[in-house]
Design a protein around this motif. Structure first.
Motif, short mmCIF file in Angstrom:
data_model
loop_
_atom_site.label_atom_id
_atom_site.label_comp_id
_atom_site.label_asym_id
_atom_site.label_seq_id
_atom_site.Cartn_x
_atom_site.Cartn_y
_atom_site.Cartn_z
N ARG A 122 -6.52 2.20 -8.87
CA ARG A 122 -5.74 2.27 -9.85
C ARG A 122 -4.53 1.04 -8.39
O ARG A 122 -4.56 -0.63 -9.33
N PHE A 123 -4.51 1.29 -7.70
CA PHE A 123 -3.73 -0.16 -6.52
C PHE A 123 -4.76 -1.12 -6.24
O PHE A 123 -4.55 -1.70 -6.83
N PHE A 124 -5.88 -1.44 -6.73
CA PHE A 124 -6.73 -2.26 -6.45
C PHE A 124 -6.65 -2.81 -7.70
O PHE A 124 -6.42 -3.78 -7.40
N ARG A 125 -6.85 -2.12 -9.08
CA ARG A 125 -6.69 -2.44 -10.96
C ARG A 125 -5.25 -3.44 -10.46
O ARG A 125 -5.10 -4.81 -11.03
N ASP A 126 -4.27 -2.41 -10.16
CA ASP A 126 -2.98 -3.47 -10.51
C ASP A 126 -2.20 -4.11 -9.96
O ASP A 126 -1.43 -4.98 -10.37
N VAL A 178 0.82 -1.45 -0.16
CA VAL A 178 0.06 -0.24 -0.04
C VAL A 178 1.38 1.09 -0.13
O VAL A 178 0.92 2.05 -0.69
N GLU A 179 1.62 0.58 0.68
CA GLU A 179 2.33 2.14 0.98
C GLU A 179 3.65 3.01 -0.06
O GLU A 179 3.89 3.39 -0.82
N ALA A 180 4.05 1.71 -1.26
CA ALA A 180 4.63 1.38 -2.26
C ALA A 180 3.53 2.30 -3.37
O ALA A 180 4.26 2.69 -3.70
N ALA A 181 2.71 1.94 -3.31
CA ALA A 181 1.42 2.34 -4.40
C ALA A 181 1.48 3.60 -4.38
O ALA A 181 1.02 4.43 -5.22
N ARG A 182 1.09 3.68 -3.07
CA ARG A 182 1.17 5.47 -2.86
C ARG A 182 2.20 6.46 -3.21
O ARG A 182 1.66 7.76 -3.58
N MET A 183 3.06 5.97 -2.76
CA MET A 183 4.42 6.48 -3.09
C MET A 183 5.24 6.49 -4.75
O MET A 183 5.43 7.49 -4.96
N ASP A 184 4.34 5.70 -5.27
CA ASP A 184 4.94 5.79 -6.73
C ASP A 184 2.91 7.23 -7.41
O ASP A 184 2.33 6.79 -8.86
N GLY A 185 2.33 7.31 -6.32
CA GLY A 185 1.16 8.01 -7.46
C GLY A 185 0.10 7.40 -7.23
O GLY A 185 -0.70 7.87 -8.00
#
Length: 284
Positions: free
Chosen positions: A190-194, A178-185
């Motif tokens: 998008r987190f749900f899909r990817d 979750v944190e990595a996805a947030r840092m990638d913007g």
């Protein structure tokens, strides 16, 4: 080290073979019966287990309907198979989609009474369609959804079980993702899909098999909301073939039963690996 004992191995295999025989024998009887004529079935006691020569005629009558030698009128099963397929696919995909989004919202979003909302969803496990069938039918009738695909599927789409399973899986996803996805913007969707959807593939496959068979085998609800033969699923077609005529064409009934078993059987066979993996993966 596992000790091999020939006697125990033989007994376990014998039990498995007997179990398979018990399950397969009725299907074999139906298959053999579908190759015979109705007269051969009713005149032989017990039923002959030797295949007959009426295979093509039985399945032609079952699929496309028509008049039999006894004068009975057979309704075609092909449209019923299509209704069952569309209903089962809609129910399975709808349950998975709604459950994924519900579990995603409950796990990753902070909102008031979040735990209460989850437990309210979970409590609906004690209220299956059979319990709330009266008010559900009234709502469907008031919305003019009788004899429609929406009436067949919408009341059965929500699934507390699937929501609970996806919630439990999402709780095992590391917070670092979750944190990595947030840092990638990446935003929530998008987190749900990817991230979440690819990780949930085996769970989705397992639930799809279960929910497809659940939707395919529906009997009570379609019996209430369908009065037109155009919207009968194949399960009702079997019932109609048995009770709709004075003289039952048992060969056609058995052919219809075999045809009704083919689609869910294909789903299980084609998705067997994903189904088993979705149930036994340690991270689930």
């Amino acid at each position: 080290m596992v000790e091999r004992r020939p006697v125990l191995t033989f007994v376990s295999h014998l039990i498995l073979v007997l179990g398979v025989a018990i399950v397969v024998f009725p299907v074999f009887v139906a298959l053999v019966g579908s190759t015979q004529t109705a007269q051969q079935i009713t005149s032989s006691h017990p039923l002959s287990l030797v295949p007959g020569s009426n295979f093509l005629e039985s399945y032609r009558l079952a699929l496309f309907g028509g008049k039999t030698f006894s004068g009975s009128t057979i309704a075609p099963v092909a449209p019923m198979l299509w209704v069952s397929f569309v209903s089962a696919m809609t129910i399975a995909l709808g349950k998975i989609a709604i459950s994924l989004l519900s579990a995603f919202a409950i796990v990753y979003f902070r909102f008031p009474l979040r735990s209460l909302v989850f437990w309210m969803i979970f409590v609906t496990l004690m209220l299956p369609v059979e319990v709330r069938i009266g008010p559900t039918y009234q709502v469907v009738a008031d919305l003019r959804m009788l004899n429609t695909y929406a009436g067949l599927t919408v009341p059965l789409i929500a699934s507390a079980t699937a929501t609970f399973l996806f919630r439990q899986f999402f709780l095992t996803v590391p917070d670092e993702l979750v944190e990595a996805a947030r840092m990638d913007g990446a935003g929530p969707m998008r987190f749900f899909r990817d991230v979440l959807l690819p990780l949930s593939r085996t769970s989705i496959a397992a639930l799809f098999v279960i929910q497809f068979i659940y939707g395919w085998n529906q009997y009570l609800w379609p019996l209430l909301v369908t009065t037109s033969e155009d919207m009968y699923p194949v399960v009702l077609g079997i019932k109609r073939a048995i009770f709709g005529e004075v003289y039952v064409e048992w060969n056609v009934v058995m052919a219809t039963a075999i045809l009704a078993m083919i689609p869910p059987g294909l789903v299980v066979v084609l998705m067997q690996k994903q189904f088993v993996k979705g149930l036994v993966d340690t991270e689930k």
